[in-house]
Design a protein around this motif. Structure first.
Motif, PDB file in Angstrom:
ATOM      1  N   VAL A 126       0.821  -1.215   0.000  1.00  0.00           N
ATOM      2  CA  VAL A 126       0.000   0.000   0.000  1.00  0.00           C
ATOM      3  C   VAL A 126       0.857   1.267   0.000  1.00  0.00           C
ATOM      4  N   GLY A 127       2.186   1.110   0.126  1.00  0.00           N
ATOM      5  CA  GLY A 127       3.064   2.277   0.111  1.00  0.00           C
ATOM      6  C   GLY A 127       4.527   1.885   0.045  1.00  0.00           C
ATOM      7  N   ILE A 128       5.337   2.802  -0.493  1.00  0.00           N
ATOM      8  CA  ILE A 128       6.786   2.616  -0.580  1.00  0.00           C
ATOM      9  C   ILE A 128       7.437   3.888  -0.055  1.00  0.00           C
ATOM     10  N   GLU A 129       8.386   3.732   0.871  1.00  0.00           N
ATOM     11  CA  GLU A 129       9.123   4.866   1.413  1.00  0.00           C
ATOM     12  C   GLU A 129      10.592   4.719   1.031  1.00  0.00           C
ATOM     13  N   VAL A 130      11.151   5.756   0.420  1.00  0.00           N
ATOM     14  CA  VAL A 130      12.561   5.762   0.025  1.00  0.00           C
ATOM     15  C   VAL A 130      13.336   6.502   1.104  1.00  0.00           C
ATOM     16  N   LEU A 131      14.274   5.799   1.735  1.00  0.00           N
ATOM     17  CA  LEU A 131      15.121   6.395   2.761  1.00  0.00           C
ATOM     18  C   LEU A 131      16.306   7.101   2.099  1.00  0.00           C
TER      19      LEU A 131
END
Length: 125
Positions: free
Chosen positions: A51-56
């Protein structure tokens, strides 16, 4: 066999310049848990669908300033999940000095997080 799921107009993004994290997600989906795959945090719902992707460390990953990351011109995220493998392709387009600059990132890993096999796309234009 995988099923293709595209939800036009249902994707949103958020950029946190303090922590340098860029997040693209389905606005109508409920978050349940997260898993880390290299420098990405994958958010899932209760059915283990992405439901989501976070790029660090996003500015470093894409070689673009934090200021420019605040307002992308276009975003594309394709996620292919099989029983054994997760493949994520990201394409970000930014405006820099009135020129469109495209940046891409691909991550592949094993599906040890038990994600449901599927193909998802996030898009903002």
């Amino acid at each position: 066999m995988s099923n293709k799921e595209v939800v036009p107009g249902d994707s949103e993004y958020d950029y946190d310049s303090l922590n340098d994290t860029f997040y693209i997600y389905y606005s109508s989906r409920k978050y349940s848990s997260s898993k880390i795959l290299e420098d990405l945090v994958i958010d899932m719902n209760a059915d283990n669908k992405v439901v989501g992707i976070e790029v660090l460390n996003a500015s470093k990953k894409f070689g673009i300033s934090k200021y420019e990351l605040r307002s992308p011109v276009e975003l594309e995220c394709e996620i292919d999940v099989s029983d054994r493998k997760v493949n994520i392709n990201l394409k970000f387009t930014f405006l820099k000095r009135n020129h469109h600059i495209a940046r891409t990132m691909s991550v592949t890993g094993t599906n040890d997080m038990n994600l449901s096999p599927a193909s998802n796309s996030f898009a903002l234009a």
